[in-house]
Design an enzyme around this catalytic site. Structure first.
Site, PDB file in Angstrom:
ATOM      1  N   GLY A 145     -53.731  10.267  61.668  1.00 16.97           N
ATOM      2  CA  GLY A 145     -54.645  11.394  61.493  1.00 16.97           C
ATOM      3  C   GLY A 145     -56.070  10.880  61.335  1.00 16.97           C
ATOM      4  N   ASP A 197     -41.427  10.744  58.021  1.00 17.08           N
ATOM      5  CA  ASP A 197     -41.562  12.163  58.340  1.00 17.08           C
ATOM      6  C   ASP A 197     -41.564  12.945  57.034  1.00 17.08           C
ATOM      7  OD1 ASP A 197     -41.365  14.794  59.071  1.00 17.08           O
ATOM      8  OD2 ASP A 197     -39.788  14.482  60.564  1.00 17.08           O
ATOM      9  N   LEU A 198     -42.698  13.545  56.716  1.00 13.26           N
ATOM     10  CA  LEU A 198     -42.852  14.203  55.418  1.00 13.26           C
ATOM     11  C   LEU A 198     -42.059  15.500  55.301  1.00 13.26           C
ATOM     12  CD1 LEU A 198     -46.652  13.591  54.725  1.00 13.26           C
ATOM     13  CD2 LEU A 198     -44.708  12.467  53.650  1.00 13.26           C
ATOM     14  N   LYS A 228     -51.462  24.723  51.320  1.00 10.42           N
ATOM     15  CA  LYS A 228     -52.197  23.620  50.697  1.00 10.42           C
ATOM     16  C   LYS A 228     -52.359  23.870  49.194  1.00 10.42           C
ATOM     17  CE  LYS A 228     -53.959  20.515  52.413  1.00 10.42           C
ATOM     18  NZ  LYS A 228     -53.451  19.135  52.677  1.00 10.42           N
ATOM     19  N   TYR A 236     -51.919  28.449  56.078  1.00  9.54           N
ATOM     20  CA  TYR A 236     -52.354  27.068  55.839  1.00  9.54           C
ATOM     21  C   TYR A 236     -52.962  26.930  54.434  1.00  9.54           C
ATOM     22  CZ  TYR A 236     -55.428  22.958  56.100  1.00  9.54           C
ATOM     23  OH  TYR A 236     -56.086  21.785  55.831  1.00  9.54           O
ATOM     24  N   VAL A 267     -58.344  11.218  58.840  1.00  5.01           N
ATOM     25  CA  VAL A 267     -58.658  10.584  57.552  1.00  5.01           C
ATOM     26  C   VAL A 267     -57.777   9.355  57.338  1.00  5.01           C
ATOM     27  CG1 VAL A 267     -58.610  10.922  55.043  1.00  5.01           C
ATOM     28  CG2 VAL A 267     -59.563  12.699  56.527  1.00  5.01           C
TER      29      VAL A 267
END
Ligand SMILES: NC(=O)c1ccc[n+]([C@@H]2O[C@H](COP(=O)([O-])OP(=O)(O)OC[C@H]3O[C@@H](n4cnc5c(N)ncnc54)[C@H](OP(=O)(O)O)[C@@H]3O)[C@@H](O)[C@H]2O)c1
Length: 317
Positions: A23, A54-55, A147, A143, A25
């Protein structure tokens, strides 16, 4: 576990488990922590891509943390497809809420600390002026809610943690608004860009630099430092202002870099309203985040967004 993560001996280097290294970041952080050895102290980085961890697989997370035994987990991996999340809420929650919870639980078990990333989209955007960390959250998209659920899960576990709320992330690496604007401006004579959402474009490179400083500055035994921090480049603009600045910086560097001319010039970027550009997910009108808690607690500030943009543009091939 030492108070400051960096007070370690040569025999006992700090071990950092970093997720999501493909990604924006994650990639910038790996470059800082790994290649440059920017921490000025012995440390090992276990950097994992989605293929390696794999989260959405909680058992895999538990196994990896138990086997690698890090001192610090840094988790920039996330489900970031804001519009797609509206139709894939379960997957968004698995990666953005359950995975951080399991990472936090496993880190807590072994006395490790956690740095996690969150978003301006935890706010509804109705505030006049900049948001501070103590303002009420009220996400208006799947989303944003996923989060926020991740933040709450980490707080509930109660380990030493920093939750860094950033915004409008782009960089030299990865797919992002900067790359999209450059592609569209090369293809089209004019662009129509939303001019009534305010925020701070934040480069992944600025984030990585500031996180590297943060790892040095953070005393994990100081409970007062645990918590949420706004973490964006300084200043503010709209998506239209950002697009115009991208084209302006391109034009400024064009000769030096030997870049081809764009079809759309700065003046060909038309401002439009959010209503003219409907998307599946609703976005906050006001995403402006006040970063003074980061400055007062750790004496860290990310540079102005315009300076960060210039730096990223210089890195482009
Ligand atoms: N992007 C933004 O504008 C923005 C704004 C505010 C906050 N944030 C937050 O900032 C953090 C970093 O964002 P970013 O811009 O670096 O995001 P990004 O470029 O979209 O990278 C997200 C990374 O997460 C990985 N990932 C997705 N699903 C995964 C899974 N099931 N298992 C393991 N890894 C998985 C992706 O893997 P693949 O490479 O394999 O797809 C990707 O490498 C995130 O927490 C994000 O929520 C981002």
């Amino acid at each position: 576990m030492p108070g400051n993560l960096l007070k370690v001996s040569e025999e006992n280097p700090v071990k950092i488990l970093l997720t999501g290294v493909n990604g924006q970041v994650g990639h910038a952080l790996q470059a800082n922590l790994d290649a440059d050895r920017r921490l000025d102290v012995l440390h090992d980085v276990i950097a994992l891509s989605r293929a390696e961890l794999d989260l959405s697989d909680a058992d895999a997370i538990r196994r990896v943390v138990r086997e690698s035994k890090p001192d610090l987990v840094v988790n920039p991996a996330a489900y970031t497809a804001v519009d797609k999340a509206e139709s894939e809420p379960e997957l968004a929650y698995a990666i953005n809420a359950t995975a951080p919870q399991v990472l936090a639980e496993e880190a807590a078990r072994i006395g490790a600390a956690l740095i996690h990333f969150s978003t301006d989209y935890v706010y509804d955007g109705n505030k006049q002026g900049k948001y501070v960390e103590s303002d009420a959250v009220n996400p208006i998209s799947v989303y944003g809610r996923s989060k926020l659920a991740g933040e709450e899960a980490i707080r509930a576990v109660g380990l030493p943690h920093l939750i860094l709320r950033t915004s409008w992330v782009y960089g030299a690496y990865g797919k992002n608004f900067l790359k999209t604007i450059l592609r569209l401006a090369a293809e089209r004579d004019s662009l129509r860009i939303v001019a009534d959402q305010w925020g701070a474009p934040t480069s992944s490179e600025s984030i990585a630099d500031a996180v590297t400083k943060l790892i040095k500055a953070w005393n994990i035994e100081n409970a007062a430092q645990t918590g949420v921090y706004h973490f964006t480049n300084a200043g503010e603009t709209t998506w239209h202002g950002f697009a115009t600045a991208i084209v302006a910086e391109y034009e400024a560097l064009q000769g030096e870099k030997n870049w081809p001319a764009l079809k759309a010039k700065q003046t060909d970027i038309q401002p439009i309203g959010t209503a003219d550009y409907p998307t599946p997910a609703v976005r906050p009108e006001n995403s402006r985040l006040d970063n003074s808690k980061l400055k007062s607690t750790f004496d860290i500030a990310l540079p102005d967004w315009r300076a960060a943009l210039r730096q990223v543009m210089r890195q482009l091939p």
